[in-house]
Design an enzyme around this catalytic site. Structure first.
Site: not given
Lengths: 376, 376
Positions: B323-325
């Site tokens: 994910t982009c986290d």
């Protein structure tokens, strides 16, 4: 909390826990940001809240979209977005996802490494690509690590390689960290981007785009700078470094657009003490870190609370979620205080919870169903 | 990895990411624990993995169940468990959940506070109740906080109150923390429980049960004590403190029963470096902290990896999710090393992932679907 959300909670009294989002407020926030940064094109960070009513409203307002996955690309298309208004912003993608997005018409992709660039050259020939660089995150309440981005020297070499591989070397992106409360982080990052533009010009490559990422802050417990002042400082830095030759400017707000449009309604399950004279009460809610409030990890994001007893005498509390996992504790060290009259069965509201809540919710940890959502 | 799981992964090559659980291994683990602690009644901690094939097999083996929520109570009943074999072990329950569990025949409930005790007196009259006390968690890799349990003095007063409210003051429970690798924590806790038994006898209350909780460790990267030695040390402490007058003994294993029965199959999405000469590669998988690997928070649980290139030259890596986290990073400080030949598209396995994985998975963060599950 907007009057519309307040009315809905009072009249509909929906089962807790649930998130209520005022979609008009989403539109207002979009408008405020557009006004503060008129030269920037807004790519809404879909991951902040991918609900169809939000995406639909933003399509109506001619927003563009920053998608983190093929699934998010599809959500945008389903909501009526044009593929040319979607940026596939995750620098880490399966090649099958790149192929499918390209087949659907997406033509703008992020990357930060040579293997990813080679995937793009194979599966998205001719696409616009932008390289994400590493920048400082000082001042961010939800700072990022080195997970995304590469060093400037590598970015330079990769942009040259992008051209040689038949891709369109379009621009540079960075991210200053989420809930960023200082403009200095943007100013330093913009200086690095401008240097790269110059370096690459010498290599015969004319970059045309600077993607300033997201990070624009929302008010939780503490005051944050006004977006107008924020926008002015950022645009000032762009002008300082680029002069009249401003590139296209992209921004990727998520939290700013949806954060304060949402209110989470929860129930107090228990208020207890660990020993008779303990001044600190433990307040257990029917939502916690695994029900959606993932950003309370490390007590990073400090949500503000409303209770039916506000204004009465208060005392110190530790606030926890409903699961049997003791990491499911929201606030123990952040000096939260809640009314002494608070009791089992009371409904409380957590303000500005429209971003980064719904999709984080576990699919069923401890048997609890995912958070209900209402878009009004 | 059991031969059955290995065969399934080879022959079925299921889409990644997915968890494959060998249900026979679950049964073996139950048998091993039963043999190591023959006097204890096993209450499987459903939250570790509530999949129907697991619950069904444990019902066949006459296991009892520790449920964290009304939904978990229902899962046990659906799997064929008798309500008298279910303990509602969360000390924080909505009163509506207590009512519904009681109506379904559940007669054993945990608590650790006066308000909860009053809920039980109102909504589960006459039920067996046990009070959870706070104990030390030194030695646990996933330690618990003060979230559950109360101080011993309060427990004493609450058990007296339980009798006065018409409930059955049944016993005392504690939890030494999950993945507990030392028996000293049990020994200290058992001493406190024995003292409470004596104190309450003086108050005219004959407690009949000691619930020793869970925490029995599974092997991840490091060796852990054998369960036989563990069981012997714990039973030794019980005999030391209770002599011939041993109470009923309950244990609540979760990880021990299902942990090493499961293997997670994932795909490498990208292997990259942040600058040309960086010795550390970043390895991005198609599963991460929000796809189920929540226990990698703070790098607490350190899963072992298998790759197709094992045995070849290795180098240091940071391992991250898709994910982009950027908090979706699994291991950055734990000195993981993986083969230099590892590349995009390779399948890797994470061993002993049968516990505390599936239900933690987010319902769709960044658009990624929850983890697929195969029970064989």
């Amino acid at each position: 909390m907007t009057p519309k959300v307040s009315r809905f909670l009072r009249d509909a009294a929906p089962a807790t826990p649930c998130l209520v989002v005022d979609v008009d407020r989403v539109a207002e926030n979009y408008g405020r940001l557009k006004a503060a940064m008129p030269l920037a094109r807004i790519y809404y960070a879909v991951k902040a809240n991918p609900a169809a009513p939000i995406l639909g409203r933003l399509v109506d307002m001619q927003s563009c979209f920053d998608a983190a996955s093929l699934e998010e690309v599809r959500l945008c298309l389903d909501a009526g977005a044009r593929p040319e208004d979607i940026s596939f912003g995750n620098t880490v993608k399966k090649e099958s996802a790149i192929q499918a997005a390209y087949a659907a018409g997406v033509r703008m992709f992020a990357f930060d490494s040579e293997p990813e660039l080679r995937k793009l050259a194979r599966s998205a020939p001719g696409a616009k690509v932008y390289c994400r660089i590493l920048v400082g995150n000082v001042g961010a309440e939800w700072p990022l690590s080195k997970k995304f981005g590469c060093e400037v020297e590598m970015a330079r070499d990769l942009m040259v390689m992008a051209r040689d591989l038949g891709l369109d070397p379009y621009g540079i992106s960075f991210h200053v960290g989420s809930q960023q409360t200082r403009t200095a982080a943007y100013e330093a990052a913009i200086a690095r981007v401008a240097m790269l533009f110059t370096d690459l010009k010498d290599a015969g490559i004319n970059l045309r785009m600077a993607n300033l990422g997201g990070g624009y802050p929302v008010r939780y417990r503490a005051e944050v700078p006004e977006i107008d002042a924020f926008g002015a400082a950022i645009m000032g830095a762009m002008v300082e470094h680029f002069g009249n030759a401003l590139p296209e400017i992209l921004i990727e707000p998520g939290r700013f657009i949806v954060g304060d449009a949402g209110v989470l309604s929860a129930e107090v399950v228990l208020v207890s003490r660990k020993e008779q004279d303990d001044p600190v009460r433990w307040v257990y809610l029917d939502i916690g870190r695994f029900g959606g409030l993932a950003e309370t990890e490390g007590e990073a994001i400090k949500y503000a609370f409303r209770t039916p007893h506000d204004g009465g005498a208060e005392g110190p509390v530790t606030i926890a979620g409903p699961t049997c996992d003791s990491t499911d504790t929201l606030y123990e060290k952040s000096n939260y205080r809640l009314p002494l009259a608070l009791d089992c069965g009371d409904r409380v509201e957590l303000l500005s919870t429209g971003a980064y809540v719904t999709t984080y919710a576990s699919q069923g940890f401890n048997g609890f169903a995912p958070l209900a959502e209402h878009y009004i």
